[in-house]
Structure formats: structure tokens, C-alpha cells
Enzyme design. Sequence first.
Site, PDB file in Angstrom:
ATOM      1  CB  VAL A   1      -0.962  -0.015   1.215  1.00  0.00           C
ATOM      2  CG1 VAL A   1      -1.596   1.351   1.440  1.00  0.00           C
ATOM      3  CG2 VAL A   1      -2.043  -1.052   0.982  1.00  0.00           C
TER       4      VAL A   1
ATOM      5  CG  ASP B   1       9.621  -0.213   5.152  1.00  0.00           C
ATOM      6  OD1 ASP B   1       8.466  -0.290   4.708  1.00  0.00           O
ATOM      7  OD2 ASP B   1      10.113  -1.078   5.931  1.00  0.00           O
TER       8      ASP B   1
ATOM      9  CG  LEU C   1     -21.691 -13.018  -7.889  1.00  0.00           C
ATOM     10  CD1 LEU C   1     -22.981 -12.790  -8.682  1.00  0.00           C
ATOM     11  CD2 LEU C   1     -22.034 -13.692  -6.551  1.00  0.00           C
TER      12      LEU C   1
ATOM     13  CB  CYS D   1      -7.238  -7.365   2.624  1.00  0.00           C
ATOM     14  SG  CYS D   1      -5.934  -6.146   2.392  1.00  0.00           S
TER      15      CYS D   1
ATOM     16  NE  ARG E   1       0.787  -9.931   2.928  1.00  0.00           N
ATOM     17  CZ  ARG E   1       0.851  -8.597   3.071  1.00  0.00           C
ATOM     18  NH1 ARG E   1       0.916  -8.063   4.272  1.00  0.00           N
ATOM     19  NH2 ARG E   1       0.851  -7.798   2.023  1.00  0.00           N
TER      20      ARG E   1
HETATM   21  P1  NAD Z   1       3.126  -4.657   4.007  1.00  0.00           P
HETATM   22  O1  NAD Z   1       3.464  -5.643   5.042  1.00  0.00           O
HETATM   23  O2  NAD Z   1       3.360  -4.966   2.564  1.00  0.00           O
HETATM   24  O3  NAD Z   1       3.902  -3.279   4.284  1.00  0.00           O
HETATM   25  C1  NAD Z   1       4.033  -2.682   5.554  1.00  0.00           C
HETATM   26  C2  NAD Z   1       5.385  -1.997   5.605  1.00  0.00           C
HETATM   27  O4  NAD Z   1       5.476  -1.253   6.814  1.00  0.00           O
HETATM   28  C3  NAD Z   1       6.560  -2.980   5.625  1.00  0.00           C
HETATM   29  O5  NAD Z   1       7.448  -2.652   4.563  1.00  0.00           O
HETATM   30  C4  NAD Z   1       7.206  -2.757   6.987  1.00  0.00           C
HETATM   31  O6  NAD Z   1       8.606  -2.920   6.962  1.00  0.00           O
HETATM   32  C5  NAD Z   1       6.809  -1.320   7.263  1.00  0.00           C
HETATM   33  N1  NAD Z   1       6.871  -0.933   8.674  1.00  0.00           N
HETATM   34  C6  NAD Z   1       6.380  -1.580   9.745  1.00  0.00           C
HETATM   35  N2  NAD Z   1       6.654  -0.895  10.868  1.00  0.00           N
HETATM   36  C7  NAD Z   1       7.323   0.229  10.489  1.00  0.00           C
HETATM   37  C8  NAD Z   1       7.881   1.323  11.188  1.00  0.00           C
HETATM   38  N3  NAD Z   1       7.810   1.400  12.499  1.00  0.00           N
HETATM   39  N4  NAD Z   1       8.490   2.279  10.474  1.00  0.00           N
HETATM   40  C9  NAD Z   1       8.592   2.201   9.141  1.00  0.00           C
HETATM   41  N5  NAD Z   1       8.081   1.181   8.419  1.00  0.00           N
HETATM   42  C10 NAD Z   1       7.464   0.205   9.084  1.00  0.00           C
HETATM   43  O7  NAD Z   1       1.600  -4.288   4.248  1.00  0.00           O
HETATM   44  P2  NAD Z   1       0.524  -3.788   3.177  1.00  0.00           P
HETATM   45  O8  NAD Z   1      -0.025  -4.936   2.443  1.00  0.00           O
HETATM   46  O9  NAD Z   1       1.083  -2.625   2.429  1.00  0.00           O
HETATM   47  O10 NAD Z   1      -0.623  -3.267   4.157  1.00  0.00           O
HETATM   48  C11 NAD Z   1      -0.495  -2.082   4.902  1.00  0.00           C
HETATM   49  C12 NAD Z   1      -1.851  -1.722   5.459  1.00  0.00           C
HETATM   50  O11 NAD Z   1      -2.750  -1.430   4.383  1.00  0.00           O
HETATM   51  C13 NAD Z   1      -2.524  -2.830   6.262  1.00  0.00           C
HETATM   52  O12 NAD Z   1      -3.248  -2.264   7.315  1.00  0.00           O
HETATM   53  C14 NAD Z   1      -3.462  -3.472   5.255  1.00  0.00           C
HETATM   54  O13 NAD Z   1      -4.561  -4.086   5.870  1.00  0.00           O
HETATM   55  C15 NAD Z   1      -3.900  -2.272   4.456  1.00  0.00           C
HETATM   56  N6  NAD Z   1      -4.334  -2.584   3.094  1.00  0.00           N
HETATM   57  C16 NAD Z   1      -3.642  -3.492   2.343  1.00  0.00           C
HETATM   58  C17 NAD Z   1      -4.047  -3.749   1.035  1.00  0.00           C
HETATM   59  C18 NAD Z   1      -3.326  -4.760   0.185  1.00  0.00           C
HETATM   60  O14 NAD Z   1      -3.861  -5.160  -0.846  1.00  0.00           O
HETATM   61  N7  NAD Z   1      -2.130  -5.191   0.551  1.00  0.00           N
HETATM   62  C19 NAD Z   1      -5.144  -3.071   0.494  1.00  0.00           C
HETATM   63  C20 NAD Z   1      -5.798  -2.122   1.264  1.00  0.00           C
HETATM   64  C21 NAD Z   1      -5.380  -1.892   2.575  1.00  0.00           C
END
Ligand code: NAD
Length: 440
Positions: free
Chosen positions: A12, A31, A257, A267, A334
Site C-alpha cells: 500500500v 521504511d 461471483l 486483507c 499471505r
Molecule cells: P506490508 O506488510 O506490505 O507493508 C508494511 C510496511 O510497513 C513494511 O514494509 C514494513 O517494513 C513497514 N513498517 C512496519 N513498521 C514500520 C515502522 N515502524 N516504520 C517504518 N516502516 C514500518 O503491508 P501492506 O499490504 O502494504 O498493508 C499495509 C496496510 O494497508 C494494512 O493495514 C493493510 O490491511 C492495508 N491494506 C492493504 C491492502 C493490500 O492489498 N495489501 C489493500 C488495502 C489496505
Amino acid sequence: MHSIAIIGTGYVGLVTGACLSDFGLKVTCVDRSEDKIEKLNQGVIPIYEPGLEYIVERNFYYKRLDFTLDIEKTVKDNDVIFIAVGTPPQGDGNADLQHVKYVAQQIGQSMNRYKVIVNKSTVPVGTGKLVEQIIKDELKKRKVDYGFDVVSNPEFLREGSAVHDFTHPDRVVIGTESNKARKIMREVYRVLNINEVPFVETNLETAELIKYASNAFLAMKITFINEMANLCENVGAKVQEVARAMGRDGRISSKFLHPGPGYGGSCFPKDTRALVEIGKKYNSPITLIETTIAANERQKNKMVEKIQNELNDLKGKTIGILGVAFKANTDDTRESSALTIMEQLANKGAKIKVYDPCAMEEAKWRLKEIEDKVEYCEDEYEAVNDCNALVIITEWNQFRNLDLSRIKESLKEPYFFDFRNIYSRDNIEKNGFIYIGVGQ
Ligand code: NAD
């Protein structure tokens, strides 16, 4: 023009950062993973997401997008701070907020003037207020009093089409009580605003709930058609025709569907569980979603039963699996149904040969517990060679046009399990296979 910080550069955060920089804004992505930041600074994209590489490369070149480990400087230098860190499930189903809380603390420790803090991570109702309180506490410790506003701006992108989804969303949700922050958010999303994307402007709690409600509804819709598929098999009906006719009804729509091996991904599984926990906490049980979660687990087991029903004893059998990613066009595994199915097959004595176009590295560490039973293959044909059955679990396009005569010659037995219904039964049977789809 507002300058943007994105904290958390995963699926995201990276897409958000890249696309906002492509809208002409100056964006810094932070990050805590050194490996990720090093790769990005060398022009290597750490995830597989179609179309993302070009946008990152271009905006990096024009210095609108940069990557750093330095959260303190990034918070200080920018006005709008997005939180896009992971919120994985805890053992009890609740969302684990440790990363969000930690980042909120770091923001409070580094803040030097008014900022808008935008929560893009999917978080339970009340988290926006919690972030606000954490930042206030940190400012109080520092004996400073900078103004700030917290906004909930949930993300609806889908992996595999994330760039398109971010730049062409069905809606942008902005949850805040602050007029100042709302105005800034409209400016951040100006490109979408002038393209007439609908904006839903509401309070924090509503925005937080919209995300869970949307994901839970979609998970429920998939589960509904999966259960219809199972019923179709028992009554001699064809689920694809049921789905097509249902989908013609504008109130229902044809999306989501498509029956399959159960939903997975980063998610739906975690967000459905988290919504159930939120419901319990506020004494409003979400029983439909409780049932959805249980039915989805049964659906994965049902796929294994289908294989077992045909092959009987799985001991000594080899199964060729095509696809590990939870859906096509991503390397994300995942909570992929493929993992559960492979683990169950291995535990019942089968050997696994597997191929996925993008998710092999992911698969290797996620399947550590059954590694002695799994062989990782170079392509789809190697994966089915000398197997007792072929099983399609992910609907990658390249699996839609398999060379059927080559597959037939490679397999020891002609079992063709198509858990995404990407082939027609007639065609597969004509080629001498025994075809087993979902709900046909
Ligand atoms: P992800 O695990 O791919 O990325 C999260 C990133 O955050 C990682 O790179 C991690 O190293 C970093 N991180 C963690 N703690 C940190 C810190 N203290 N400082 C700096 N960086 C830090 O996760 P994602 O799939 O991108 O999801 C992120 C959020 O968005 C979640 O809440 C998820 O539910 C939501 N979301 C995800 C999607 C999807 O399709 N992946 C879609 C909509 C919403």
C-alpha cells in the site's frame, strides 16, 4: 503544494507514494527495512505489482519520489504524513496495532509544526483517536504544543491492479472532523477530485468502519457463491450459469461471483476476523461474517476432499500444483488457500510439485514445515510431470492456455482439478482428462 511522507513502504505505501508523486507531489517513503530501502534506492522494486516499476523509476528520476530509513527527518520535513504500516491479525483475530502505535509515537517525538496524520492502514474503529492521543502524549512529554489533525483515509486498491485502482478509485474516503485537514486532503487528491472521483467525507469512526464493512461484504459475497457452487454439485446445477444470471441483476452485480478454493490474501481473512472482534467488543455481533469465516475454512478443506475422493489414498501420490499466490498478478501468498491445500495434501502423505510465475520465493519460506515433501519447479510442465493429478489453484493467465496434449502425456493419471473454473469441462474431457471444477 503539500509535501508527503509515507511511513511503511509495502504494497500500500509504495503504491500510494509512487502514485502521489506521479500526481506531481513531492513524496518521501520511509521504511524500517534496510533491505527494502536499499533495493528501492537502487531501482529494484521489492514486490511484484504490474506497472509500478515504471512509475517509481520515472518519479525517482525526476526527484519527486525518494526512499529513506530516516523517519525523524521525514516527519520534520513534510506536512502530510501517511501511515501505511501492516496491521496483521493477532492470535485472537484482533488487528495487531503495534506498528501503528509505534509510528504514532515516532511522529509525536519528531513533530516540529502543524501536520496532517493520515491513517491508510486498515485499523479498528477508535484507532484514529488512539493515534491522536499517542501523539498528544509525546508532545506533552516534550513540553511542546504543535497542532495536528488525524484523518482516516482507508485504501481499497487490489494487489495485481493496484496502480490502476489507486489512480481510478470508485471513491476516496476521508474521515476527519477538521475542516483544515479535509481541505488539505482534497488538495493532496486534487488529481482525482478534478477527475470527478466521488469523495466520501465523513468522521473518523465512519471512515474506519467503511473499510472493514466493504472487505467483509466482498468476502461474504465470494463465500456465498462458493456455497452455491457446493450445492450446485449436489443437485446437478451449473454454478457459472447461476452466477451469470444473478449478476445480471443490477442490485447484485456480477463482480465477486466466481467460485473457487476460498478467499485468501493479506486483507479479507484478517479484516473479517477483526470485524467480528470489533462487533464483539461493542456488543453488536456480526454473525454473517462469523459464518463467512467458518464457511471459507470449509471451502479450503473441501478442495482437499475433492482430490482425495478421486485419488483415494494420497500416500505415495504426487500432486502437481499450479499457483501459490492468493490470486493472479501478485507474488503475495499471505493466507493463500494454496498453502492450506498443499499442507493438508502433504500431511495426508502426498508429495507436491509446484510452480507459480511470481510467488516461488514466498512459497519456499511459507511452506518450510513441509519442505521435505515439496519440489519447486521451473514451469508448469515440469510441475505436472509424473504426477497423479494436476491442480490449478491460482488463475494466472498463463495457466489458461496450457498445452493439453503435453500435460496429458506428462501426467501419470488424467486428473485435472480446476479450482478456478478457468477451463470448460467439455474441452478438458475431450482431451482425455477427468475434469473436476468447482460447482459444475
Ligand atoms: P506490508 O506488510 O506490505 O507493508 C508494511 C510496511 O510497513 C513494511 O514494509 C514494513 O517494513 C513497514 N513498517 C512496519 N513498521 C514500520 C515502522 N515502524 N516504520 C517504518 N516502516 C514500518 O503491508 P501492506 O499490504 O502494504 O498493508 C499495509 C496496510 O494497508 C494494512 O493495514 C493493510 O490491511 C492495508 N491494506 C492493504 C491492502 C493490500 O492489498 N495489501 C489493500 C488495502 C489496505
